[in-house]
Design an enzyme around this catalytic site. Structure first.
Site, PDB file in Angstrom:
ATOM      1  N   ASP A 167      24.517  64.397  36.319  1.00  0.00           N
ATOM      2  CA  ASP A 167      25.025  64.881  35.027  1.00  0.00           C
ATOM      3  C   ASP A 167      26.162  63.980  34.546  1.00  0.00           C
ATOM      4  O   ASP A 167      27.178  63.840  35.223  1.00  0.00           O
ATOM      5  CB  ASP A 167      25.568  66.314  35.173  1.00  0.00           C
ATOM      6  CG  ASP A 167      24.463  67.314  35.516  1.00  0.00           C
ATOM      7  OD1 ASP A 167      23.302  67.045  35.191  1.00  0.00           O
ATOM      8  OD2 ASP A 167      24.773  68.362  36.095  1.00  0.00           O
TER       9      ASP A 167
ATOM     10  N   ASP B   3      25.542  59.748  40.572  1.00  0.00           N
ATOM     11  CA  ASP B   3      25.729  61.121  40.120  1.00  0.00           C
ATOM     12  C   ASP B   3      24.645  61.350  39.056  1.00  0.00           C
ATOM     13  O   ASP B   3      24.077  60.385  38.529  1.00  0.00           O
ATOM     14  CB  ASP B   3      27.141  61.225  39.521  1.00  0.00           C
ATOM     15  CG  ASP B   3      27.373  62.549  38.852  1.00  0.00           C
ATOM     16  OD1 ASP B   3      27.045  63.578  39.450  1.00  0.00           O
ATOM     17  OD2 ASP B   3      27.886  62.552  37.710  1.00  0.00           O
TER      18      ASP B   3
ATOM     19  N   GLY C 144      31.319  67.784  37.223  1.00  0.00           N
ATOM     20  CA  GLY C 144      31.159  67.492  38.650  1.00  0.00           C
ATOM     21  C   GLY C 144      31.543  68.650  39.562  1.00  0.00           C
ATOM     22  O   GLY C 144      31.327  68.593  40.765  1.00  0.00           O
TER      23      GLY C 144
ATOM     24  N   ASP D  11      30.931  60.005  36.847  1.00  0.00           N
ATOM     25  CA  ASP D  11      31.684  60.203  35.598  1.00  0.00           C
ATOM     26  C   ASP D  11      32.823  61.210  35.762  1.00  0.00           C
ATOM     27  O   ASP D  11      33.578  61.414  34.811  1.00  0.00           O
ATOM     28  CB  ASP D  11      30.754  60.701  34.483  1.00  0.00           C
ATOM     29  CG  ASP D  11      30.299  62.126  34.719  1.00  0.00           C
ATOM     30  OD1 ASP D  11      29.917  62.451  35.873  1.00  0.00           O
ATOM     31  OD2 ASP D  11      30.335  62.925  33.770  1.00  0.00           O
TER      32      ASP D  11
END
Ligand code: B16
Ligand code: MG
Length: 216
Positions: free
Chosen positions: A11, A9, A46, A170
């Site tokens: 960010d 991922d 996300g 995250d």
């Protein structure tokens, strides 16, 4: 079965853009006479741009037209881009480049799987464009996380079976997407409430390729 690909991922895993998203989402909320809290901002991790606005509209109970929605989304992104354009390679999380280099040396292919439609711009600012074998962002698939589309497209680009991919994420939306894609995952960061991952690391200095391999 063995670990053949890492899908990162962006960010919150490679760099911290949440603080920039927060400033611009807070501004959007103010236009709706609503005060967005940091805790609520965490729930936008996300989650795609349009879906994030829908959540804020739900919390604020504000009713606006489709044209107003589009206008807010546009302005939010313009504010966010101003922040992004000032980013530099120093904002890559410590230890990421070393881990990624080690993984590639071990023959593992690596990709980005991000919900952000600005992912390529951010990666460029961080000077990481050449560090990945594939990049998939939120503008390339019909559905964003928590649906599996982004990760499945990354696996397809890398030509690796989903069962041999490891997602590092995250957000809960991202971990759910990984599970739906049939992929193993590592939760990244301090959030103890994240569910569905096989392992959790606080930061890249804790990342251990041997441990990641042992998940498979
Ligand atoms: P944009 P990731 C996600 O990126 C962010 O975590 C989320 O907060 C953001 O709303 C989403 O991208 C869309 O971003 O407005 O730039 O298209 O964590 O999946 O890399
Ligand atoms: Mg994230």
């Amino acid at each position: 079965m063995s670990l053949k690909a890492c899908i990162y991922d962006l960010d919150g895993v490679i760099t911290d853009t949440a603080k920039y998203h927060f400033e611009s989402w807070k501004w959007v909320a103010e236009q709706l006479d609503y005060d967005l809290t940091e805790k609520q901002n965490l729930k936008l991790k996300g989650v795609g741009r349009k879906e994030s606005l829908d959540k804020i509209l739900g919390w604020s109970k504000a009713r606006i037209s489709e044209a107003e929605k589009q206008n807010l989304l546009y302005k939010k992104n313009q504010m966010y881009l101003e922040q992004i354009d000032a980013m530099s390679p120093s904002e890559v999380f410590d230890g990421f480049k070393a881990f990624n280099a080690k993984a590639k040396q071990a023959g593992i292919t690596v990709a980005i799987g991000s919900s952000s439609r600005n992912a390529i711009r951010i990666i460029d600012k961080l000077d990481l464009v050449l560090d990945f074998h594939a990049i998939v962002d939120g503008g390339m698939t019909p559905n964003s996380k928590p649906e599996p589309d982004i990760f499945l497209m990354a696996a397809e680009k890398l030509q690796i079976a989903p069962a041999e991919c490891l997602v590092i994420e995250d957000s809960q939306a991202g971990l759910t997407a990984a599970k739906k894609a049939g992929m193993k995952s590592v939760a990244f960061g301090n959030d103890k409430g994240l569910k569905g991952a096989q392992l959790q690391i606080k930061n890249w200095l804790e990342a251990d390729l041997e441990k990641f391999n042992s998940i498979f």
